[in-house]
Every structure is written in structure tokens, then in C-alpha cells.
Design an enzyme around this catalytic site. Sequence first.
Site, mmCIF file in Angstrom:
data_model
loop_
_atom_site.group_PDB
_atom_site.id
_atom_site.type_symbol
_atom_site.label_atom_id
_atom_site.label_comp_id
_atom_site.label_asym_id
_atom_site.label_seq_id
_atom_site.Cartn_x
_atom_site.Cartn_y
_atom_site.Cartn_z
ATOM 1 N N ASN A 9 3.986 -7.043 -7.121
ATOM 2 C CA ASN A 9 2.923 -6.266 -6.483
ATOM 3 C C ASN A 9 3.590 -5.150 -5.682
ATOM 4 O O ASN A 9 4.176 -5.407 -4.632
ATOM 5 C CB ASN A 9 2.102 -7.189 -5.570
ATOM 6 C CG ASN A 9 1.081 -6.421 -4.741
ATOM 7 O OD1 ASN A 9 0.834 -5.240 -4.980
ATOM 8 N ND2 ASN A 9 0.494 -7.093 -3.756
ATOM 9 N N LYS A 11 2.202 -2.802 -4.125
ATOM 10 C CA LYS A 11 1.389 -2.336 -2.983
ATOM 11 C C LYS A 11 1.321 -0.802 -3.019
ATOM 12 O O LYS A 11 1.368 -0.225 -4.112
ATOM 13 C CB LYS A 11 1.937 -2.890 -1.663
ATOM 14 C CG LYS A 11 2.136 -4.406 -1.756
ATOM 15 C CD LYS A 11 2.402 -5.082 -0.452
ATOM 16 C CE LYS A 11 2.563 -6.585 -0.706
ATOM 17 N NZ LYS A 11 2.698 -7.356 0.540
ATOM 18 N N HIS A 94 -6.189 -10.061 -2.251
ATOM 19 C CA HIS A 94 -4.899 -10.070 -1.562
ATOM 20 C C HIS A 94 -5.163 -10.076 -0.054
ATOM 21 O O HIS A 94 -6.134 -9.467 0.407
ATOM 22 C CB HIS A 94 -4.072 -8.846 -1.966
ATOM 23 C CG HIS A 94 -2.665 -8.928 -1.458
ATOM 24 N ND1 HIS A 94 -2.336 -8.602 -0.169
ATOM 25 C CD2 HIS A 94 -1.527 -9.338 -2.057
ATOM 26 C CE1 HIS A 94 -1.036 -8.804 0.002
ATOM 27 N NE2 HIS A 94 -0.529 -9.253 -1.130
ATOM 28 N N GLU A 96 -3.991 -8.466 2.299
ATOM 29 C CA GLU A 96 -4.126 -7.137 2.904
ATOM 30 C C GLU A 96 -5.523 -6.570 2.668
ATOM 31 O O GLU A 96 -6.071 -5.849 3.495
ATOM 32 C CB GLU A 96 -3.032 -6.216 2.355
ATOM 33 C CG GLU A 96 -1.676 -6.564 2.958
ATOM 34 C CD GLU A 96 -0.495 -6.434 2.023
ATOM 35 O OE1 GLU A 96 -0.575 -5.674 1.034
ATOM 36 O OE2 GLU A 96 0.525 -7.109 2.274
ATOM 37 N N GLU A 166 -0.466 -17.265 -1.161
ATOM 38 C CA GLU A 166 0.371 -16.387 -0.347
ATOM 39 C C GLU A 166 0.064 -16.630 1.131
ATOM 40 O O GLU A 166 -0.905 -16.063 1.663
ATOM 41 C CB GLU A 166 0.082 -14.919 -0.675
ATOM 42 C CG GLU A 166 0.388 -14.537 -2.105
ATOM 43 C CD GLU A 166 0.663 -13.043 -2.237
ATOM 44 O OE1 GLU A 166 1.757 -12.716 -2.695
ATOM 45 O OE2 GLU A 166 -0.181 -12.216 -1.851
ATOM 46 N N GLY A 172 5.820 -10.169 3.634
ATOM 47 C CA GLY A 172 6.522 -9.021 4.212
ATOM 48 C C GLY A 172 7.281 -9.334 5.497
ATOM 49 O O GLY A 172 7.687 -8.435 6.216
ATOM 50 N N SER A 211 7.549 -13.181 0.658
ATOM 51 C CA SER A 211 8.994 -13.035 0.839
ATOM 52 C C SER A 211 9.834 -13.745 -0.226
ATOM 53 O O SER A 211 10.929 -14.228 0.076
ATOM 54 C CB SER A 211 9.414 -13.478 2.246
ATOM 55 O OG SER A 211 8.784 -12.672 3.214
HETATM 56 P P1 13P Z 1 6.520 -9.744 0.019
HETATM 57 O O1 13P Z 1 7.181 -10.353 -1.184
HETATM 58 O O2 13P Z 1 6.980 -8.378 0.331
HETATM 59 O O3 13P Z 1 6.532 -10.689 1.177
HETATM 60 O O4 13P Z 1 4.964 -9.565 -0.385
HETATM 61 C C1 13P Z 1 4.284 -10.624 -0.916
HETATM 62 C C2 13P Z 1 2.976 -10.157 -1.408
HETATM 63 O O5 13P Z 1 2.091 -9.845 -0.635
HETATM 64 C C3 13P Z 1 2.783 -10.042 -2.860
HETATM 65 O O6 13P Z 1 1.449 -9.846 -3.171
#
Ligand code: 13P
Length: 249
Positions: A9, A11, A94, A96, A166, A172, A211
Site C-alpha cells: 500500500n 498510500k 484502511h 487512515e 492492521e 507507520g 510495520s
Molecule cells: P506501514 O507498513 O508503513 O506500517 O503501513 C502499514 C499499512 O498501513 C498498510 O496498509
Amino acid sequence: MRRPMVAGNWKMNGDKALVQQLLGHFKSNIRAENADVVIFAPYPFLYQAEELLSASGIEWGAQNFYIEASGAFTGEVSLGMLKEFGCKYALVGHSERRTLFGETDEMCAAKVKAALGAGVIPVLCVGETLEQRESGVTEDVVGQQVKAVLELVGAEGIGQSVIAYEPVWAIGTGKTATPQQAQDVHAYIRKVVAEQNAEVAEKIQILYGGSVNASTAEELFAMTDIDGGLVGGASLKADDFVTICKAAE
Ligand code: 13P
């Protein structure tokens, strides 16, 4: 045996040059024979993904979409449009999108239904915040996120989807859940699905995200109920993502 999957992803990251470089690298180095590999690119780069990944075995998809087919929805993108650019998958819910853009469990359920109706495989993201984990309600939160979708599309619908667990506190932050922490929630998600349909629960791919990196992937993917990963930051690093895909294969 469930087929593993690794999804990247990106983002809201990247530019044309980076997309060209990353996808070229993935195409040459990832075979995607023993695992499904998917890249979730920002909308403007889906055209490039189609150009560069066609016939590579690697799939691509969108990070979001709107549930209506067309009309006066300024700024939105339909599933039909995504399909025109070869998207096989789309992310739904997601964290976010849930936190920054107000997506509720009900909206996520409606999106899963719309995706299934359009023939796009939804990757439903679920997960608890640190506060929720610390107050001991992880299973309630994740269970409710899955049940909201099950109520609308049933076990048959969930069975045509992918779930990604997640934990919000791991996204992140560099703080990966331990393999056992992730395994426990994955097993719980499978149990929630099994209450509706045991066969679907056994077959559904459940990915871990938060992560995941080149050094943690292997031990996470070795857990019984972890079928692969949804990778953020490390999917923007050419060699790391290849290593993670190899761990899944
Ligand atoms: P990270 O791997 O950067 O922690 O992000 C995870 C994520 O949100 C994937 O959708």
C-alpha cells in the site's frame, strides 16, 4: 492450504519516476507464482501500473473508491473506472480512511458489497487503536468491524474478499505486533467468520499489516493464521518489498 498474499500500500506517496523504477524492479524480481502479489497505487499511477505490470503475474489495485457507478460525485472514482485500468483489488476501510475521512463500519460494509457487485476483490482492513488494546477491547472492536460486513454480504461475500488485520498502533510506527499478538487476532477473526461458515473461514486470506519489514516478515508469515502481509513503508523500498514477497512464497 491457503495461498499467501503480499500487498503493497503506497498510500499518498511516489511520483511517475519512482513508480517506473519500483514496478520495473518488482516485475524483474518477483515471480508471484506461489503467492498473490498486489500493489495499491494512488489513482493517477494506475495507468502506469497497467502498462508496466500486465502479464507480470503481479496485480494492482486502488486504495479507495466510491460505491456509486457514476454521477454527480465530484472528486470520486467508481469501481467501473478502476476496472478499466485493470484493477483486480481495492482496499476498503484502511485505518487512515476510518480516522481521517470518517469511514464507518457501515460505510465499509457498503463498499465491500459494491466491490463484490462490480467484480473487484475488496481487501477489508480492520484493527484496534492502542487505547482500545490497552483497555482490553481488541476482539470487540475487530469483531464488530468484521461482523458489520458479514451482516451485509454474508459469509459468501466475505469468502470472496480478503481481510487485513492492521493494528492502528503498529501502522507507520516501526512497532510491529509480535507474531503471537497478530496470530491471536487472526485466529479470532477466523473464528468470527467460522460462526457463519466454517469452510469460508478456513479458506479466507487474512493478512497482517503494521510495520512489516524485510526482517519481520518471515516470522509473521510463519504463523498458522497469517496468510501474508499488507505492507506500507517497506513497499516503497524496492529490495525490501522483494524480500517480503520471497518470505511469503
Ligand atoms: P506501514 O507498513 O508503513 O506500517 O503501513 C502499514 C499499512 O498501513 C498498510 O496498509
